[in-house]
Scaffold this active site. Sequence first.
Site, short mmCIF file in Angstrom:
data_model
loop_
_atom_site.label_atom_id
_atom_site.label_comp_id
_atom_site.label_asym_id
_atom_site.label_seq_id
_atom_site.Cartn_x
_atom_site.Cartn_y
_atom_site.Cartn_z
N LYS A 191 0.84 -1.21 0.00
CA LYS A 191 0.00 0.00 0.00
C LYS A 191 0.86 1.25 0.00
CE LYS A 191 -1.70 2.83 2.91
NZ LYS A 191 -1.59 4.03 2.06
N GLU A 265 8.61 0.68 11.35
CA GLU A 265 9.78 1.50 11.00
C GLU A 265 9.33 2.94 11.04
OE1 GLU A 265 12.89 0.72 10.03
OE2 GLU A 265 12.74 -1.44 9.94
N CYS A 300 13.47 9.83 7.26
CA CYS A 300 13.47 9.32 8.64
C CYS A 300 14.87 9.41 9.23
CB CYS A 300 13.00 7.87 8.65
SG CYS A 300 14.01 6.79 7.62
N GLU A 406 10.01 15.60 15.49
CA GLU A 406 10.44 15.38 14.11
C GLU A 406 9.77 16.43 13.23
OE1 GLU A 406 8.89 11.96 11.94
OE2 GLU A 406 10.89 11.53 11.17
P1 NAD Z 1 2.28 8.53 7.74
O1 NAD Z 1 2.45 7.88 9.05
O2 NAD Z 1 1.37 9.68 7.61
O3 NAD Z 1 1.77 7.46 6.64
C1 NAD Z 1 2.48 6.28 6.38
C2 NAD Z 1 1.57 5.31 5.64
O4 NAD Z 1 0.54 4.89 6.52
C3 NAD Z 1 0.87 5.92 4.42
O5 NAD Z 1 0.80 4.96 3.39
C4 NAD Z 1 -0.52 6.23 4.97
O6 NAD Z 1 -1.53 6.27 3.97
C5 NAD Z 1 -0.72 5.06 5.91
N1 NAD Z 1 -1.72 5.27 6.96
C6 NAD Z 1 -2.14 6.43 7.49
N2 NAD Z 1 -3.05 6.19 8.46
C7 NAD Z 1 -3.19 4.84 8.53
C8 NAD Z 1 -3.97 3.98 9.34
N3 NAD Z 1 -4.81 4.46 10.28
N4 NAD Z 1 -3.86 2.63 9.18
C9 NAD Z 1 -3.00 2.13 8.25
N5 NAD Z 1 -2.25 2.90 7.43
C10 NAD Z 1 -2.34 4.25 7.59
O7 NAD Z 1 3.75 8.91 7.25
P2 NAD Z 1 4.20 9.69 5.94
O8 NAD Z 1 3.87 11.14 6.09
O9 NAD Z 1 3.72 8.98 4.72
O10 NAD Z 1 5.80 9.47 6.04
C11 NAD Z 1 6.58 10.20 6.90
C12 NAD Z 1 6.93 9.42 8.16
O11 NAD Z 1 7.48 8.16 7.83
C13 NAD Z 1 7.98 10.14 8.97
O12 NAD Z 1 7.68 10.07 10.33
C14 NAD Z 1 9.26 9.36 8.65
O13 NAD Z 1 10.25 9.48 9.61
C15 NAD Z 1 8.71 7.97 8.54
N6 NAD Z 1 9.61 7.11 7.76
C16 NAD Z 1 10.30 6.12 8.41
C17 NAD Z 1 11.20 5.31 7.70
C18 NAD Z 1 12.00 4.22 8.39
O14 NAD Z 1 12.57 3.37 7.69
N7 NAD Z 1 12.09 4.19 9.70
C19 NAD Z 1 11.37 5.51 6.33
C20 NAD Z 1 10.65 6.53 5.71
C21 NAD Z 1 9.76 7.31 6.44
#
Ligand code: NAD
Length: 503
Positions: A191, A265, A300, A406
């Site tokens: 997804k 993650e 991240c 963050e």
């Molecule tokens: P987000 O948490 O808003 O969304 C991540 C994913 O989760 C998206 O696909 C979103 O549609 C989905 N999502 C949202 N609500 C959900 C729910 N209730 N149930 C299931 N899925 C849901 O994050 P973002 O804005 O897309 O990405 C940024 C974040 O991701 C930052 O905090 C960044 O640090 C983190 N990140 C971590 C890593 C890592 O490897 N640790 C890598 C990249 C990004």
Amino acid sequence: MVTTTDTATTGENDPAVDISLPRGLLIGGDLLTQSSGGTHGHIYPATGQVNATIPLAGATEIDQAVTAGWEAHREWMSFPPARRRELLFDVADAVRENLSQFAQLNTHDYAVPVSYAATAPLLEEFLRHFAGYVDKPHGASTPVSGSFDINLIEREPYGVVGVIAPWNGSLVVAAACVAPALAAGNAVVLKPSELAPFAAIRFGELCSEVGLPAGLVNVVPSGPDGGAALVRHPGIRKIHFTGGTATAREVLREAATNLTPVVAELGGKSADIVFDDADLDLATAISAHQGPLMQSGQSCACASRILVQSSVYDAFVEKFVATVGAANIGDPFDPAVSFGPVISESAADRILGEIDRAVSERAGELILGGNRVGSDRIGDRLAQGYYVEPTVFAAVDNASRLARTETFGPVVSVIRFETEADAVRIANDTSYGLNAFVHTTDLGRTHRVARQLEAGSVWVNHFSDISPQGPYGGYKQSGFGRTGGLEGLHEFLQVKNIRIAMR
Ligand code: NAD
């Protein structure tokens, strides 16, 4: 579901939109262009214009994808290991043949500069690496005390796993999660975020084109609703979630419905420690790239807290500000450009709000940036894009909100420290623990400090460079579980013990 096409200007004729963007849901090998989750007007962040309208997965399509996944999983496991391995090599070959298309799609996805859009080579590398595990032993046999029984410890695939990607790295997630999941024998429902769907859809198409069983890799772009439906689906045996800490809490609540195991993650507030014995030019280059510049700080692994030893503080800050200030800001499709916009208007507003707040709370001294990038710097065509200046605060208080949360934008804090012990204490004084960076030429200090840092990855004189050989993941609120390495493969395998009586 709200569509953004109503409120944003269409960019279908924009010169940036010069390739056919893949749009649709890939389920069971078919590309669906109608779905129950509504549509989303995907905005290209550099212009603020819609560049494609995409269908979103709803609960109906998630259910179809899970069903297709189970059929494909059974077919996949009926293949001899050598055939599975060769097919994964074929996917890697296909990715290599399409590297430039993937770089373009990454840029369309979230306006990451094409000069940096280098995630497809990583995907190829992970696919090749994990393909090699298909025919390697996953288990063991051990003696059992008190008998001559045969005791087998086997690792088996879960069946169908859900992989949820953030907008800033769908191909990195495909690399770090889909490659080992398939090598372990699972089918995947991937997804991607609706904010960055294109590269992921193309990856799914390639998987079908090379002959993976239809439905082995399903790609279902959607927002939170589709993500929640995936996590709650009883046919999903494991969720691999990459995203923000707040969303992870929701995912864990949703996963509790079926007690589905989750790997998380999450985000970070990484410390980047510059000791007085460091090569300052190298430390500056790494800190600038890893801090505000790479993906406009939307990583991240962003080195958002730069801890500098007092005796080199002034010299470092001078070099750092000069390097960051010289970033080439502009059109992400221009190969000379190294700094692009942030993902959305709301992200730009949020980041600028955090900057204003840090100024009013006297979190530190604003020494570079702090504003939207003006059209004098990026031209009229990009004037509606979401460009925020690379921003540096000096003399930041590690207790401030600026140093605690963050920002997920091009904003970094420089913090002064005196001793090695101070550096470790400040670095660990955070709720996060994803990465830490250390700049030193002292081998003893390298070992001492790296072992004391509460972070899943410690990079010494190096930027964050994830590899299939390196397990990657968080300590504390940066998450749990690992991608990469044997540990990353094992996340997609469950353990079975078989004991055979020998009488
Ligand atoms: P987000 O948490 O808003 O969304 C991540 C994913 O989760 C998206 O696909 C979103 O549609 C989905 N999502 C949202 N609500 C959900 C729910 N209730 N149930 C299931 N899925 C849901 O994050 P973002 O804005 O897309 O990405 C940024 C974040 O991701 C930052 O905090 C960044 O640090 C983190 N990140 C971590 C890593 C890592 O490897 N640790 C890598 C990249 C990004």
